[in-house]
Scaffold this motif. Sequence first.
Motif, PDB file in Angstrom:
ATOM      1  N   SER A  49      61.784  26.238  46.175  1.00 42.89           N
ATOM      2  CA  SER A  49      60.727  25.307  46.599  1.00 42.89           C
ATOM      3  C   SER A  49      60.262  24.401  45.456  1.00 42.89           C
ATOM      4  N   ASP A  85      49.768  23.002  55.252  1.00 41.56           N
ATOM      5  CA  ASP A  85      50.717  24.097  55.084  1.00 41.56           C
ATOM      6  C   ASP A  85      51.728  23.988  56.216  1.00 41.56           C
ATOM      7  N   CYS A  94      51.197  28.208  44.101  1.00 40.29           N
ATOM      8  CA  CYS A  94      52.270  27.571  44.876  1.00 40.29           C
ATOM      9  C   CYS A  94      53.641  27.720  44.221  1.00 40.29           C
ATOM     10  N   LEU A  99      47.628  21.577  48.977  1.00 38.01           N
ATOM     11  CA  LEU A  99      49.025  21.906  49.291  1.00 38.01           C
ATOM     12  C   LEU A  99      49.176  23.417  49.382  1.00 38.01           C
ATOM     13  N   THR A 110      57.100  16.141  46.488  1.00 38.85           N
ATOM     14  CA  THR A 110      55.855  15.915  47.225  1.00 38.85           C
ATOM     15  C   THR A 110      54.723  15.498  46.283  1.00 38.85           C
ATOM     16  N   PRO A 123      61.408  20.464  46.025  1.00 39.50           N
ATOM     17  CA  PRO A 123      60.634  19.836  47.105  1.00 39.50           C
ATOM     18  C   PRO A 123      59.150  19.681  46.751  1.00 39.50           C
ATOM     19  N   LEU A 124      58.574  20.690  46.089  1.00 41.25           N
ATOM     20  CA  LEU A 124      57.170  20.623  45.707  1.00 41.25           C
ATOM     21  C   LEU A 124      56.943  19.476  44.720  1.00 41.25           C
ATOM     22  N   LYS A 173      55.395  19.755  55.066  1.00 42.30           N
ATOM     23  CA  LYS A 173      56.502  20.527  54.509  1.00 42.30           C
ATOM     24  C   LYS A 173      56.928  19.826  53.236  1.00 42.30           C
ATOM     25  N   TRP A 174      56.932  20.564  52.134  1.00 49.12           N
ATOM     26  CA  TRP A 174      57.257  19.974  50.839  1.00 49.12           C
ATOM     27  C   TRP A 174      58.625  19.302  50.870  1.00 49.12           C
ATOM     28  N   GLY A 175      58.687  18.143  50.244  1.00 50.01           N
ATOM     29  CA  GLY A 175      59.960  17.426  50.165  1.00 50.01           C
ATOM     30  C   GLY A 175      60.142  16.429  51.293  1.00 50.01           C
TER      31      GLY A 175
END
Length: 212
Positions: A135, A80, A129, A58, A142, A138-139, A109-111
């Motif tokens: 973020s 990414d 990260c 990630l 994920t 969302p991270l 894309k995270w989330g």
Amino acid sequence: AAMAGFVRELERREGPALRLEQRVAGGVGCVVWDAALVLAKFLETGACPLARRHVLELGAGTGAVGIMAATLGANVTVTDLEELQELLMVNIENNKHLVTGSVRAKVLKWGEDVTEFQPPPDYILMADCIYYEESLEPLLKTLKDLTGPDTCVLCCYEQRTMGKNPEIERKYFELLQRDFELEKIPLDRHDEEYRSEDIHIMNIHRKQTVGP
């Protein structure tokens, strides 16, 4: 004049070094951060068996960690944002003769939806990260969506004491502990040369759900 890109060599224990192109302009994803070096070299210690395992990176940036995993026999997907795909492709191409597993780059894309990355990988790799508060959620979403009961998440980060960093870090680990078990990998298990008191590697697993 500023160069468009410059190459960082990452020595390997066996065989030629990885050659990683970096970009001077274009935000945080474009240089090989120290945490990525520490994590890549930790993988080489053999602490985690990678041959023929499915690995997802990630926030791969230059792809250093994922490409190193691929040279150790793993089948890797480095992920990414769209704007980093070109750099990832270049680095995969530059090092493909060293890869003994496989490696490909994809946008994640995270989330957002992770269906195409199922079933859950054996390993998820993350280096540096956690630096934007916005973020974190969302991270974490994920990570929850991607991990199965047997997925091992290796998260390497540099402890930063500037500004909001400590607060963001604390919040991240607080949120993470709702769903995950965390174990810090002791410094003496890191690569003997590529290690630092400020850089931590966490081994993270989903909490096992009990009951119905």
